[in-house]
Write a protein that holds these residues in place. Structure first.
Motif, PDB file in Angstrom:
ATOM      1  N   PHE A 296      39.336  35.085  30.742  1.00  0.00           N
ATOM      2  CA  PHE A 296      38.405  35.500  29.691  1.00  0.00           C
ATOM      3  C   PHE A 296      37.275  36.344  30.272  1.00  0.00           C
ATOM      4  CE2 PHE A 296      34.636  35.018  27.087  1.00  0.00           C
ATOM      5  CZ  PHE A 296      35.118  35.246  25.821  1.00  0.00           C
ATOM      6  N   GLU A 297      36.688  35.884  31.358  1.00  0.00           N
ATOM      7  CA  GLU A 297      35.575  36.618  31.969  1.00  0.00           C
ATOM      8  C   GLU A 297      36.022  37.972  32.485  1.00  0.00           C
ATOM      9  OE1 GLU A 297      33.809  34.094  34.873  1.00  0.00           O
ATOM     10  OE2 GLU A 297      32.871  32.774  33.380  1.00  0.00           O
ATOM     11  N   GLU A 298      37.236  38.028  33.042  1.00  0.00           N
ATOM     12  CA  GLU A 298      37.755  39.310  33.527  1.00  0.00           C
ATOM     13  C   GLU A 298      37.951  40.281  32.374  1.00  0.00           C
ATOM     14  OE1 GLU A 298      41.311  38.291  35.564  1.00  0.00           O
ATOM     15  OE2 GLU A 298      40.286  37.580  37.375  1.00  0.00           O
ATOM     16  N   LYS A 299      38.387  39.745  31.236  1.00  0.00           N
ATOM     17  CA  LYS A 299      38.705  40.612  30.089  1.00  0.00           C
ATOM     18  C   LYS A 299      37.471  41.055  29.331  1.00  0.00           C
ATOM     19  CE  LYS A 299      41.491  40.786  25.898  1.00  0.00           C
ATOM     20  NZ  LYS A 299      42.003  42.110  26.213  1.00  0.00           N
ATOM     21  N   TYR A 300      36.496  40.152  29.175  1.00  0.00           N
ATOM     22  CA  TYR A 300      35.356  40.440  28.316  1.00  0.00           C
ATOM     23  C   TYR A 300      34.024  40.520  29.064  1.00  0.00           C
ATOM     24  CZ  TYR A 300      38.583  39.173  24.543  1.00  0.00           C
ATOM     25  OH  TYR A 300      39.654  39.107  23.688  1.00  0.00           O
ATOM     26  N   THR A 301      33.593  39.416  29.638  1.00  0.00           N
ATOM     27  CA  THR A 301      32.229  39.323  30.143  1.00  0.00           C
ATOM     28  C   THR A 301      31.942  40.312  31.252  1.00  0.00           C
ATOM     29  OG1 THR A 301      32.390  36.968  29.648  1.00  0.00           O
ATOM     30  CG2 THR A 301      30.457  37.695  30.899  1.00  0.00           C
ATOM     31  N   ILE A 302      32.805  40.378  32.268  1.00  0.00           N
ATOM     32  CA  ILE A 302      32.562  41.266  33.400  1.00  0.00           C
ATOM     33  C   ILE A 302      32.535  42.713  32.946  1.00  0.00           C
ATOM     34  CG2 ILE A 302      33.506  42.101  35.586  1.00  0.00           C
ATOM     35  CD1 ILE A 302      34.597  39.276  36.065  1.00  0.00           C
ATOM     36  N   ILE A 303      33.488  43.081  32.116  1.00  0.00           N
ATOM     37  CA  ILE A 303      33.557  44.460  31.619  1.00  0.00           C
ATOM     38  C   ILE A 303      32.319  44.806  30.804  1.00  0.00           C
ATOM     39  CG2 ILE A 303      34.807  45.986  30.027  1.00  0.00           C
ATOM     40  CD1 ILE A 303      37.372  44.602  30.921  1.00  0.00           C
TER      41      ILE A 303
ATOM     42  N   VAL B  10      36.735  52.493  30.542  1.00  0.00           N
ATOM     43  CA  VAL B  10      35.606  52.909  31.373  1.00  0.00           C
ATOM     44  C   VAL B  10      35.638  52.179  32.708  1.00  0.00           C
ATOM     45  CG1 VAL B  10      33.092  52.803  31.612  1.00  0.00           C
ATOM     46  CG2 VAL B  10      34.107  53.623  29.485  1.00  0.00           C
ATOM     47  N   GLU B  11      35.918  50.881  32.668  1.00  0.00           N
ATOM     48  CA  GLU B  11      35.983  50.110  33.914  1.00  0.00           C
ATOM     49  C   GLU B  11      37.073  50.663  34.832  1.00  0.00           C
ATOM     50  OE1 GLU B  11      36.439  45.491  35.392  1.00  0.00           O
ATOM     51  OE2 GLU B  11      37.765  46.333  33.867  1.00  0.00           O
ATOM     52  N   LEU B  12      38.223  50.996  34.258  1.00  0.00           N
ATOM     53  CA  LEU B  12      39.315  51.563  35.041  1.00  0.00           C
ATOM     54  C   LEU B  12      38.903  52.884  35.679  1.00  0.00           C
ATOM     55  CD1 LEU B  12      42.288  51.754  35.960  1.00  0.00           C
ATOM     56  CD2 LEU B  12      42.830  52.744  33.728  1.00  0.00           C
ATOM     57  N   LEU B  13      38.271  53.745  34.901  1.00  0.00           N
ATOM     58  CA  LEU B  13      37.851  55.049  35.415  1.00  0.00           C
ATOM     59  C   LEU B  13      36.762  54.912  36.480  1.00  0.00           C
ATOM     60  CD1 LEU B  13      37.856  57.058  32.061  1.00  0.00           C
ATOM     61  CD2 LEU B  13      39.515  57.226  33.920  1.00  0.00           C
ATOM     62  N   GLN B  14      35.867  53.962  36.297  1.00  0.00           N
ATOM     63  CA  GLN B  14      34.825  53.733  37.295  1.00  0.00           C
ATOM     64  C   GLN B  14      35.429  53.344  38.641  1.00  0.00           C
ATOM     65  OE1 GLN B  14      32.421  50.826  35.227  1.00  0.00           O
ATOM     66  NE2 GLN B  14      30.904  52.345  34.600  1.00  0.00           N
ATOM     67  N   LYS B  15      36.504  52.580  38.605  1.00  0.00           N
ATOM     68  CA  LYS B  15      37.175  52.184  39.845  1.00  0.00           C
ATOM     69  C   LYS B  15      37.803  53.381  40.551  1.00  0.00           C
ATOM     70  CE  LYS B  15      38.237  47.416  38.497  1.00  0.00           C
ATOM     71  NZ  LYS B  15      39.306  46.446  38.128  1.00  0.00           N
TER      72      LYS B  15
ATOM     73  N   LYS C  31      30.739  56.872  29.673  1.00  0.00           N
ATOM     74  CA  LYS C  31      30.168  55.846  28.803  1.00  0.00           C
ATOM     75  C   LYS C  31      31.142  55.512  27.677  1.00  0.00           C
ATOM     76  CE  LYS C  31      25.368  57.287  29.611  1.00  0.00           C
ATOM     77  NZ  LYS C  31      24.113  57.773  28.981  1.00  0.00           N
ATOM     78  N   SER C  32      31.043  54.291  27.178  1.00  0.00           N
ATOM     79  CA  SER C  32      31.835  53.843  26.033  1.00  0.00           C
ATOM     80  C   SER C  32      31.018  54.019  24.760  1.00  0.00           C
ATOM     81  CB  SER C  32      32.217  52.368  26.210  1.00  0.00           C
ATOM     82  OG  SER C  32      32.782  51.849  25.026  1.00  0.00           O
ATOM     83  N   ILE C  33      31.623  54.584  23.721  1.00  0.00           N
ATOM     84  CA  ILE C  33      30.933  54.784  22.446  1.00  0.00           C
ATOM     85  C   ILE C  33      30.980  53.495  21.640  1.00  0.00           C
ATOM     86  CG2 ILE C  33      30.881  56.073  20.278  1.00  0.00           C
ATOM     87  CD1 ILE C  33      32.096  58.440  21.737  1.00  0.00           C
ATOM     88  N   ALA C  34      29.817  52.911  21.403  1.00  0.00           N
ATOM     89  CA  ALA C  34      29.724  51.639  20.663  1.00  0.00           C
ATOM     90  C   ALA C  34      30.280  51.807  19.245  1.00  0.00           C
ATOM     91  CB  ALA C  34      28.274  51.173  20.613  1.00  0.00           C
ATOM     92  N   GLY C  35      31.138  50.898  18.852  1.00  0.00           N
ATOM     93  CA  GLY C  35      31.709  50.957  17.506  1.00  0.00           C
ATOM     94  C   GLY C  35      32.937  51.827  17.384  1.00  0.00           C
TER      95      GLY C  35
END
Length: 359
Positions: free
Chosen positions: A245-252, A327-332, A339-343
């Motif tokens: 769960f943390e890997e999928k949501y919180t950390i990202i 975004v996380e993938l690209l940052q790596k 940036k991710s567009i909210a919504g």
């Protein structure tokens, strides 16, 4: 007026009685979403005497909501839904506690919130949020009362009840998207019926009576009054724990920088900027920016060389969940200005309509 006067007509039911009313008063229910479904669910839970009701929604009332979100008044347009819903419920039943939570549900606030309640009701029309609700219910061991609407048809089920099947058991493909009410259209009666059926499942669980829709999904069509009930089973391969769960949501969520849709409108014709759509090709609404590109999230890793790591990139999906993963993938891969567009596309499409901008 004492309690027996208020609840007399339901207390006299043999299945409820004084003991059932006591169960109502001790129950704590969180309703995520104060739109059409929530507007139907909330009054019946409050009127029945559910002791504590949480209402979570970060949206404000719009004039287009009123034909189906019938607990709101025209004079309340522009105000937060949760605040107006709380006022209405307190007037209906001042003996209960109502918590207005004007926030959006995220991985980093969901677990602590869900732990405070006994039953979680999904009254959203966002597929990604439904998966999030499901996963948090698994982590916190709470039942999830599910409802959804597509035009004149609705669905109701209860997931994760007494270790029963979950939302992912029924819908394993997280990349599947469906139209929300804004895009597909909806009539108020649909959300009213499905919302009341959801409230009914909550009441049965509190009272521990009747047959809960556990491992079953009810499909109701208002045009012909037909309804079907289908069985589905628990999938042992669906595993959600705190680590995954943390890997999928919180950390990202903590690492990814978001930007509001209104903050990027001036960039839609800037050739130095790229709008990257990571939705599947069949998803709508279609948003075809001149400086846009579409690479579905599932293909992003293999097609990453098509992108310039030095370019400013705004990533969007349907609602803002998959774009954070992208975004996380690209940052790596050493992408810096991203940036991710909210919504996501839903927010962009709404804003483009409001500003009457053609793309």
């Amino acid at each position: 007026m004492n309690t027996k006067d208020r609840y007399n007509r339901q207390i006299i039911l043999p299945e409820i009685g004084d003991s059932g009313q006591d169960k109502f008063s001790k129950a704590k229910v969180l309703v995520v979403g104060a739109g059409g479904l929530g507007a139907s669910i909330l009054p019946y839970l409050a009127a029945a005497g559910v002791g504590e009701i949480g209402i979570m929604d970060d949206d404000v009332i719009e004039i287009s909501n009123l034909h189906r979100q019938v607990i709101y008044k025209s004079s309340a347009v522009g105000k937060y839904k949760v605040d107006e819903a709380k006022l209405m419920l307190n007037e209906l039943n001042p003996t209960i506690k109502v918590n207005a939570i004007a926030e959006k549900l995220f991985g980093n606030n969901a677990i602590e919130l869900f732990e405070k309640y006994d039953i979680i009701v999904d009254a959203t029309d966002n597929i990604a949020i439904k998966y999030l609700i499901n996963d948090v219910c698994i982590i916190t061991n709470k039942p999830m009362v599910y409802g959804s609407i597509f035009r004149f048809q609705g669905q109701v089920s209860v997931f994760n009840y007494q270790n029963g099947p979950t939302y992912r058991c029924l819908y394993p493909d997280e990349n599947t998207q469906s139209l929300n009410c804004e895009d597909a259209g909806v009539i108020g009666i649909s959300v009213g019926i499905i919302g009341m059926l959801q409230a009914n499942e909550v009441i049965k669980m509190i009272l521990e009576t009747g047959q809960v829709l556990n491992g079953k999904i009810l499909v109701y069509n208002i045009l012909n009054n037909e309804q079907q009930k289908y069985d589905f089973e628990k999938n042992a391969n669906v595993v959600i724990n705190k680590q995954t769960f943390e890997e999928k949501y919180t950390i990202i969520e903590n690492l990814v920088e978001e930007i509001l849709a209104k903050e990027v409108l001036d960039e839609i014709n800037n050739n130095e900027v790229l709008f990257l759509d990571v939705r599947n090709e069949d998803e709508i609404p279609k948003i075809n920016f001149k400086n846009g590109n579409q690479i579905p999230l599932m293909n992003l890793r293999s097609e990453i060389k098509k992108l310039n790591p030095n370019q400013t990139i705004y990533v969007f999906c349907q609602s803002g969940i998959r774009s954070k993963i992208a975004v996380e993938l690209l940052q790596k891969h050493q992408f810096k200005n991203i940036k991710s567009i909210a919504g996501g596309a839903l927010a962009l499409n709404k804003l483009l309509k409001e500003e009457k901008i053609k793309v």
